[in-house]
Write a protein that holds these residues in place. Structure first.
Motif: not given
Length: 255
Positions: A242-252
């Motif tokens: 997944i190449i998404d800057g953390g979109l799926v895995a992390a809530v900033p």
């Protein structure tokens, strides 16, 4: 990106949908590392412009080809066999996006998305399989939308979930030949397709969801494709990156 590496010296690579966006960036990266690259697309003028932009002399060839057409896949495979004799890398990238509420999808639009995004991937791999050298690598372009529900993305996301399954099944099928199959799942990547689908006023809200704090670039995806296609990923098979800057895995965290 360093151009000094040569992971793909004397390798033959196919990039479907290679005339723009992530496909064009992947073609550029593979060329920079020594490959000969065939790019495909439906628009001859766009392909010609891509070849001129890539500026790689005889190491890049553009072939008009519709990913949804099995006849075109057959013709493409025949051309590659005659001109190159084999393939070492396939990036099955060609795809289209369509976002609308479930109730608005027509049968024709459903079929269009499925034909390109799912059927196209399957027959690209199937028809080029006799050309793939033992130990070759296949990378399939999927999407982050297969990992997280997104309004209006039902059909698009379903096709991308399907190619995740194809990735794992292909990896199992092709294991006896040492052919690795992996997928990449880009998040919000700033390409022409992104701008076609996302209103400019929505961008700030999108970036606020990304732990990395920015949209991705086509080069971010190209880096991952080159890695998965290279010998450095020799023990990675049947996986999705997944190449998404953390979109799926992390809530900033809120600033």
């Amino acid at each position: 990106m360093s151009n000094s590496t040569s992971r793909f010296e004397n390798k033959i690579a196919l990039v479907t949908g290679g005339a723009r966006g992530m496909g064009l960036a992947a073609a550029r990266r593979l060329l920079a590392e020594g490959a000969q690259v065939i790019i495909t697309g439906r628009d001859r003028a766009r392909l010609d412009a891509a070849v001129k932009e890539l500026d790689a002399g005889g190491r890049v060839r553009a072939v008009p080809s519709d990913a949804s057409s099995v006849a075109d896949a057959d013709a493409l495979a025949a051309l590659i066999r005659e001109r190159y004799g084999r393939l070492d890398v396939v990036f099955a990238n060609a795809g289209v996006a369509s976002f609308m509420p479930v109730g608005e999808f027509t049968e024709a639009e459903f079929d269009r998305i499925v034909d390109i995004n799912l059927k196209g991937v399957f027959f690209t791999v199937q028809r080029t399989l006799p050309l793939l050298a033992d130990g070759a690598a296949i990378v399939i372009n999927a999407s982050w939308t297969a990992h997280r529900g997104l309004p209006t993305a039902s059909v698009y996301a379903a096709t991308k979930a399907a190619v995740h399954t194809l990735t794992r099944a292909f990896a199992a099928d092709l294991a006896p030949r040492g052919i690795r199959v992996n997928s990449v799942s880009p998040g919000y990547i700033e390409t022409a397709m992104y701008h076609d689908a996302i209103p400019a006023e929505a961008e700030a809200g999108i970036v606020a969801q990304i732990a990395g704090g920015r949209l991705g670039t086509a080069e971010d995806v190209a880096d991952a494709v080159a890695f998965l296609a290279s010998g450095e990923a020799a023990y990675i098979n049947g996986q999705d990156l997944i190449i998404d800057g953390g979109l799926v895995a992390a809530v900033p965290a809120e600033g």
